[in-house]
Motif scaffolding. Sequence first.
Motif, PDB file in Angstrom:
ATOM      1  N   THR A  36      29.487  42.219  40.196  1.00 47.25           N
ATOM      2  CA  THR A  36      30.425  42.872  40.070  1.00 47.25           C
ATOM      3  C   THR A  36      32.339  42.215  40.389  1.00 47.25           C
ATOM      4  O   THR A  36      32.959  42.356  40.342  1.00 47.25           O
ATOM      5  CB  THR A  36      30.915  43.310  42.000  1.00 47.25           C
ATOM      6  N   ARG A  37      31.789  40.736  39.729  1.00 44.23           N
ATOM      7  CA  ARG A  37      32.807  39.908  39.399  1.00 44.23           C
ATOM      8  C   ARG A  37      32.918  39.402  37.659  1.00 44.23           C
ATOM      9  O   ARG A  37      31.691  39.149  36.965  1.00 44.23           O
ATOM     10  CB  ARG A  37      32.081  38.593  39.718  1.00 44.23           C
ATOM     11  N   PRO A  59      35.293  52.965  41.068  1.00 47.57           N
ATOM     12  CA  PRO A  59      35.965  53.688  40.155  1.00 47.57           C
ATOM     13  C   PRO A  59      37.373  52.117  40.133  1.00 47.57           C
ATOM     14  O   PRO A  59      37.837  52.536  39.457  1.00 47.57           O
ATOM     15  CB  PRO A  59      36.706  54.845  40.108  1.00 47.57           C
ATOM     16  N   ILE A  60      37.059  51.482  41.210  1.00 46.31           N
ATOM     17  CA  ILE A  60      38.466  50.350  40.903  1.00 46.31           C
ATOM     18  C   ILE A  60      38.328  49.010  40.823  1.00 46.31           C
ATOM     19  O   ILE A  60      36.945  48.548  40.807  1.00 46.31           O
ATOM     20  CB  ILE A  60      39.179  49.895  42.379  1.00 46.31           C
ATOM     21  N   ALA A  61      38.557  48.498  39.792  1.00 50.01           N
ATOM     22  CA  ALA A  61      38.593  47.437  39.242  1.00 50.01           C
ATOM     23  C   ALA A  61      40.307  46.552  39.764  1.00 50.01           C
ATOM     24  O   ALA A  61      40.914  46.917  40.297  1.00 50.01           O
ATOM     25  CB  ALA A  61      38.915  47.056  37.335  1.00 50.01           C
ATOM     26  N   ASP A  62      39.524  45.322  39.928  1.00 50.39           N
ATOM     27  CA  ASP A  62      40.869  44.552  41.161  1.00 50.39           C
ATOM     28  C   ASP A  62      40.889  43.082  40.359  1.00 50.39           C
ATOM     29  O   ASP A  62      40.411  42.587  40.896  1.00 50.39           O
ATOM     30  CB  ASP A  62      40.847  44.138  42.132  1.00 50.39           C
ATOM     31  N   ILE A  63      42.076  42.303  39.962  1.00 48.33           N
ATOM     32  CA  ILE A  63      42.797  41.250  39.571  1.00 48.33           C
ATOM     33  C   ILE A  63      43.142  40.279  40.488  1.00 48.33           C
ATOM     34  O   ILE A  63      43.539  40.307  41.399  1.00 48.33           O
ATOM     35  CB  ILE A  63      43.302  41.118  38.561  1.00 48.33           C
ATOM     36  N   GLN A  64      41.744  39.116  40.690  1.00 48.14           N
ATOM     37  CA  GLN A  64      41.544  39.027  41.754  1.00 48.14           C
ATOM     38  C   GLN A  64      43.199  37.464  41.804  1.00 48.14           C
ATOM     39  O   GLN A  64      43.645  36.755  42.792  1.00 48.14           O
ATOM     40  CB  GLN A  64      40.962  38.049  42.478  1.00 48.14           C
ATOM     41  N   GLU A  88      37.485  44.269  30.132  1.00 47.30           N
ATOM     42  CA  GLU A  88      35.942  43.765  31.370  1.00 47.30           C
ATOM     43  C   GLU A  88      36.011  45.500  31.975  1.00 47.30           C
ATOM     44  O   GLU A  88      34.804  45.894  31.907  1.00 47.30           O
ATOM     45  CB  GLU A  88      36.174  42.170  32.299  1.00 47.30           C
ATOM     46  N   SER A  89      37.311  45.987  32.590  1.00 50.06           N
ATOM     47  CA  SER A  89      37.259  46.983  33.423  1.00 50.06           C
ATOM     48  C   SER A  89      36.590  47.676  32.973  1.00 50.06           C
ATOM     49  O   SER A  89      36.297  48.690  33.750  1.00 50.06           O
ATOM     50  CB  SER A  89      38.726  46.582  34.184  1.00 50.06           C
ATOM     51  N   ARG A  90      36.942  48.139  31.860  1.00 46.40           N
ATOM     52  CA  ARG A  90      36.757  49.404  30.995  1.00 46.40           C
ATOM     53  C   ARG A  90      34.954  49.098  30.635  1.00 46.40           C
ATOM     54  O   ARG A  90      34.433  50.724  30.968  1.00 46.40           O
ATOM     55  CB  ARG A  90      37.429  49.561  29.736  1.00 46.40           C
ATOM     56  N   GLU A  95      37.986  53.371  36.385  1.00 48.62           N
ATOM     57  CA  GLU A  95      39.400  53.613  37.062  1.00 48.62           C
ATOM     58  C   GLU A  95      40.758  53.437  36.158  1.00 48.62           C
ATOM     59  O   GLU A  95      41.767  53.844  35.971  1.00 48.62           O
ATOM     60  CB  GLU A  95      39.400  55.268  36.838  1.00 48.62           C
ATOM     61  N   ASP A  96      40.703  52.110  37.555  1.00 46.36           N
ATOM     62  CA  ASP A  96      42.296  52.033  37.701  1.00 46.36           C
ATOM     63  C   ASP A  96      42.219  50.155  38.129  1.00 46.36           C
ATOM     64  O   ASP A  96      40.677  50.223  38.501  1.00 46.36           O
ATOM     65  CB  ASP A  96      42.678  52.570  38.812  1.00 46.36           C
ATOM     66  N   VAL A  97      43.071  49.864  37.550  1.00 39.46           N
ATOM     67  CA  VAL A  97      42.827  47.890  37.525  1.00 39.46           C
ATOM     68  C   VAL A  97      44.388  47.985  38.777  1.00 39.46           C
ATOM     69  O   VAL A  97      45.326  48.263  38.444  1.00 39.46           O
ATOM     70  CB  VAL A  97      43.405  47.223  36.517  1.00 39.46           C
ATOM     71  N   MET A  98      44.464  47.303  40.300  1.00 44.45           N
ATOM     72  CA  MET A  98      44.827  47.059  40.898  1.00 44.45           C
ATOM     73  C   MET A  98      45.013  45.534  40.922  1.00 44.45           C
ATOM     74  O   MET A  98      44.200  44.492  40.528  1.00 44.45           O
ATOM     75  CB  MET A  98      44.271  47.324  42.299  1.00 44.45           C
ATOM     76  N   LEU A  99      46.086  45.440  41.255  1.00 43.35           N
ATOM     77  CA  LEU A  99      46.657  43.694  41.302  1.00 43.35           C
ATOM     78  C   LEU A  99      47.939  43.545  42.575  1.00 43.35           C
ATOM     79  O   LEU A  99      48.378  44.273  42.767  1.00 43.35           O
ATOM     80  CB  LEU A  99      46.869  43.300  40.163  1.00 43.35           C
ATOM     81  N   GLU A 100      48.165  42.535  43.091  1.00 39.88           N
ATOM     82  CA  GLU A 100      48.557  42.048  44.238  1.00 39.88           C
ATOM     83  C   GLU A 100      49.429  41.020  43.363  1.00 39.88           C
ATOM     84  O   GLU A 100      49.028  39.774  42.403  1.00 39.88           O
ATOM     85  CB  GLU A 100      48.593  41.572  45.676  1.00 39.88           C
ATOM     86  N   VAL A 101      50.697  40.704  43.499  1.00 37.77           N
ATOM     87  CA  VAL A 101      51.914  39.799  42.601  1.00 37.77           C
ATOM     88  C   VAL A 101      53.101  40.088  43.880  1.00 37.77           C
ATOM     89  O   VAL A 101      53.166  40.479  44.684  1.00 37.77           O
ATOM     90  CB  VAL A 101      52.271  40.190  41.066  1.00 37.77           C
TER      91      VAL A 101
END
Length: 153
Positions: A36-37, A59-64, A88-90, A95-101
């Motif tokens: 998963t990473r 369906p979620i990828a999260d940029i850590q 890599e998410s694709r 379906e979506d890539v999430m992140l916090e900034v």
Amino acid sequence: MVAADIDLITELDRQLFAADCWPRQMFVDELAQPETRRYVVAEQDGAVVGYAGLMCIRPIADIQTIGVLPQFQGRGTARAMLTELIEESRRRGAEDVMLEVSAANPRAQDLYRRYGFEQIHQRPRYYKDGSDALIMRLRLHEEPNATTTEDRP
């Protein structure tokens, strides 16, 4: 990124993110979950100058995390790592890539917006310095149009 990179990456993370840096064990734990990473490092002349990581649970990828040493910023390093994490998410079927900034990091926000990320939420005082976290999302799959040609008059 491989296990041999962890000590160096932990030190870089401390330099870049100070109070919000990750403990060494967090990097160890992340690398122990390849299903998963995905973590990458960026090198210049054989030296590590940046790192980035992704968690993907469909369906979620999260940029850590994404970090680049200040003297190498503005040279496309973060852009190259971000591109790799989106690809890599694709590959992993997200379906979506999430992140916090951080709301205090307009340079990173601009980079993400250039890739099509949109702010969808804000977490007040999320970071230890008191700054807000902006939650951003990139949709990898366009939503189908609700109106088909059969529905049109």
